[in-house]
Design a protein around this motif. Structure first.
Motif, short mmCIF file in Angstrom:
data_model
loop_
_atom_site.label_atom_id
_atom_site.label_comp_id
_atom_site.label_asym_id
_atom_site.label_seq_id
_atom_site.Cartn_x
_atom_site.Cartn_y
_atom_site.Cartn_z
N PRO A 80 78.31 89.67 88.64
CA PRO A 80 76.92 89.26 88.50
C PRO A 80 76.04 90.00 89.50
N LEU A 81 74.88 90.48 89.05
CA LEU A 81 74.03 91.32 89.90
C LEU A 81 72.94 90.56 90.63
N LEU A 82 72.68 89.32 90.22
CA LEU A 82 71.66 88.53 90.89
C LEU A 82 72.32 87.26 91.41
N HIS A 83 72.34 87.12 92.73
CA HIS A 83 73.07 86.00 93.31
C HIS A 83 72.30 84.70 93.12
N PRO A 84 72.97 83.62 92.69
CA PRO A 84 72.27 82.36 92.43
C PRO A 84 71.69 81.71 93.68
N SER A 85 72.06 82.15 94.86
CA SER A 85 71.49 81.58 96.08
C SER A 85 70.02 81.93 96.23
N LEU A 86 69.50 82.85 95.37
CA LEU A 86 68.09 83.20 95.42
C LEU A 86 67.20 82.05 94.96
N VAL A 87 67.79 81.09 94.26
CA VAL A 87 67.02 79.91 93.85
C VAL A 87 66.62 79.12 95.09
N THR A 88 65.33 78.80 95.20
CA THR A 88 64.84 78.09 96.37
C THR A 88 65.50 76.73 96.50
N ALA A 89 65.95 76.41 97.68
CA ALA A 89 66.70 75.17 97.89
C ALA A 89 65.84 73.93 97.70
N THR A 90 64.52 74.08 97.78
CA THR A 90 63.65 72.91 97.67
C THR A 90 63.40 72.51 96.23
N HIS A 91 63.89 73.30 95.27
CA HIS A 91 63.72 72.95 93.86
C HIS A 91 65.09 72.63 93.27
N HIS A 92 65.05 71.80 92.23
CA HIS A 92 66.31 71.33 91.66
C HIS A 92 66.43 71.64 90.18
N THR A 106 67.99 87.92 84.43
CA THR A 106 68.57 87.40 85.67
C THR A 106 70.06 87.12 85.56
N CYS A 107 70.59 87.03 84.34
CA CYS A 107 72.02 86.75 84.18
C CYS A 107 72.85 88.03 84.09
N ARG A 108 72.22 89.18 84.25
CA ARG A 108 72.91 90.45 83.98
C ARG A 108 74.12 90.65 84.89
N VAL A 109 75.12 91.32 84.32
CA VAL A 109 76.37 91.59 85.04
C VAL A 109 76.71 93.06 84.88
N GLN A 110 77.43 93.56 85.87
CA GLN A 110 77.96 94.92 85.78
C GLN A 110 79.40 94.86 85.30
N ILE A 111 79.72 95.66 84.30
CA ILE A 111 81.07 95.68 83.75
C ILE A 111 81.93 96.57 84.63
N ALA A 112 82.85 95.94 85.35
CA ALA A 112 83.72 96.69 86.26
C ALA A 112 85.00 97.16 85.59
N GLY A 113 85.34 96.55 84.46
CA GLY A 113 86.56 96.95 83.75
C GLY A 113 86.69 96.17 82.47
N THR A 114 87.39 96.75 81.50
CA THR A 114 87.60 96.08 80.23
C THR A 114 88.90 96.54 79.61
N ALA A 115 89.52 95.65 78.84
CA ALA A 115 90.79 95.97 78.20
C ALA A 115 90.61 96.59 76.83
N GLY A 116 89.39 96.83 76.43
CA GLY A 116 89.14 97.42 75.12
C GLY A 116 87.65 97.58 74.90
N GLU A 117 87.25 97.71 73.64
CA GLU A 117 85.86 97.92 73.29
C GLU A 117 85.08 96.60 73.36
N LEU A 118 83.90 96.66 73.94
CA LEU A 118 83.00 95.51 73.95
C LEU A 118 82.01 95.63 72.81
N PRO A 119 81.53 94.52 72.26
CA PRO A 119 80.53 94.61 71.18
C PRO A 119 79.25 95.26 71.68
#
Length: 380
Positions: free
Chosen positions: A168-180, A120-133
């Motif tokens: 980020p590919l999964l928006h945090p607003s998907l978390v139900t508002a009734t839970h904390h 759920t934390c996955r992100v798309q890499i849109a750009g980088t200044a060098g090599e990523l691990p």
């Protein structure tokens, strides 16, 4: 250990000093010992002795200085994370992208808490200044499971050393508002013992009886099964028409949870016999059940619609338990228990185990095929 060594060294030094004061002749002999007879060599030895102390301190000081410079450079080595809304956050090298988001108080979904147990934390890499691990083993396995493209990474595992732009590919607003709380919303991973029950012949019962009669009979059976779960200290999870799932060991020791599930199965068989006796005039064929029990890791929490959630579990262990229950038909027994549950319950039995193949699982699995009598024997 280092402290004891230093104390011993200090004690030896104090002893030597005390003897040198009380016996000057011994001290002179000790100083003369090892002095070369050759005058040139003796002079060289004296020079080295004079330089040894300062040189040692110089070397120690140099090493310490180099270490401090390296630490300073590491602390001040930084990279930048740029998000889709053009917000740029600078952080020390060593932090993950998820940690950068949290440091900046940016909402970033992470159901498992940053352990690569979800995506759920996955992100798309849109750009980088060098090599990523390269992705580690856990991250690579998680990304393969969802067939992620090469430009998608887990924010909790990605620790860049160069500037990077992410989306980020999964928006945090998907978390139900009734839970904390995350644990309340998404559950927590824990080891539990799972029990699956299936009612045999429920389809033919529905075909030969009026609907209200079927409801009456099934409700009578489910009430008896649910009571067995409650008496055994388990949690009734959910039912699907002709079966139910119960969880054990949520708030107790692992061994006690496993034994409680086995006791629950025995209570169910005994209750079923009693119910069949009471309904002898109503049933053409007595009620029969198949039970599967397995112990393993699962995500446990309240799931379902926000207004009517139920305590349930999901994961490979749940699927395994359901397939063990189906195996009761093949083995011709009312109960199949995994060897993991037997070990968790601390049960060592001499009875032979069966090796079964489960759909969707590589290899075979060791199980015990039991009936009411054999179950009672291993619980004694």
């Amino acid at each position: 250990m280092p402290t004891a060594a230093l104390l011993g060294f200090a004690e030896f030094g104090m002893t030597m000093t005390a003897r040198a004061r009380t016996d000057p002749q011994w001290m002179r002999a000790m100083k003369a010992r090892g002095v070369p007879a050759d005058a040139h060599r003796a002079k060289l030895r004296a020079a080295l002795k004079d330089w040894a102390g300062p040189s040692w301190f110089a070397v120690v000081g140099l090493v310490f200085s180099i270490a401090q410079v390296r630490n300073w450079r590491q602390r001040h080595a930084r990279f930048k994370v740029t998000y889709a809304d053009d917000v740029m956050i600078e952080a020390p090298i060593g932090m993950s992208v998820l940690e950068v988001s949290r440091m900046a108080r940016r909402a970033h979904m992470s159901v498992c808490g940053g352990r690569a147990r979800c995506t759920t934390c996955r992100v798309q890499i849109a750009g980088t200044a060098g090599e990523l691990p390269e992705p580690g083993e856990l991250e690579a396995a998680a990304l393969r499971r969802i067939c992620a493209p090469n430009d998608v990474r887990l924010a909790c595992q990605l620790r860049p050393k160069v500037d990077v732009t992410v989306q980020p590919l999964l928006h945090p607003s998907l978390v139900t508002a009734t839970h904390h709380a995350v644990g309340q919303e998404f559950g927590e991973e824990q080891e539990v013992t799972i029990l699956f029950v299936d009612i045999r012949g429920s389809t033919s019962l529905a075909e030969t009886r009026l609907p209200y009669d079927v409801v009456f009979l099934l409700n009578s059976l489910f009430a008896a099964l649910a009571e067995a779960v409650e008496k055994s200290g388990g949690y009734y999870s959910n039912f699907t028409g002709d079966g139910l799932m119960a969880l054990f060991g949520l708030d107790r020791e692992r061994a006690e949870g496993a034994r409680a599930a086995l006791r629950c199965a025995l209570t169910m068989f005994e209750t079923l016999d009693s119910l069949n006796d009471r309904l002898v005039g109503e049933l053409e064929t007595p009620f029969a059940i198949g039970v599967g029990i397995h112990t393993g890791e699962a995500i446990v929490g309240r799931m379902g619609p926000p207004k009517t959630p139920i305590l349930s579990a999901i994961g490979d262990s749940v699927n395994t338990t359901a397939r063990l229950e189906s195996t009761t038909k093949e083995l011709g027994v009312p109960l199949v228990v995994s060897v993991e549950t037997l070990h968790a319950a601390g049960i060592r039995t001499s009875m032979p185990l069966e090796e079964v193949s489960l759909r969707g699982r590589a290899g075979t699995m060791a199980v015990a095929a039991l009936d009411k009598a054999s179950l009672r024997r291993i619980l004694i």
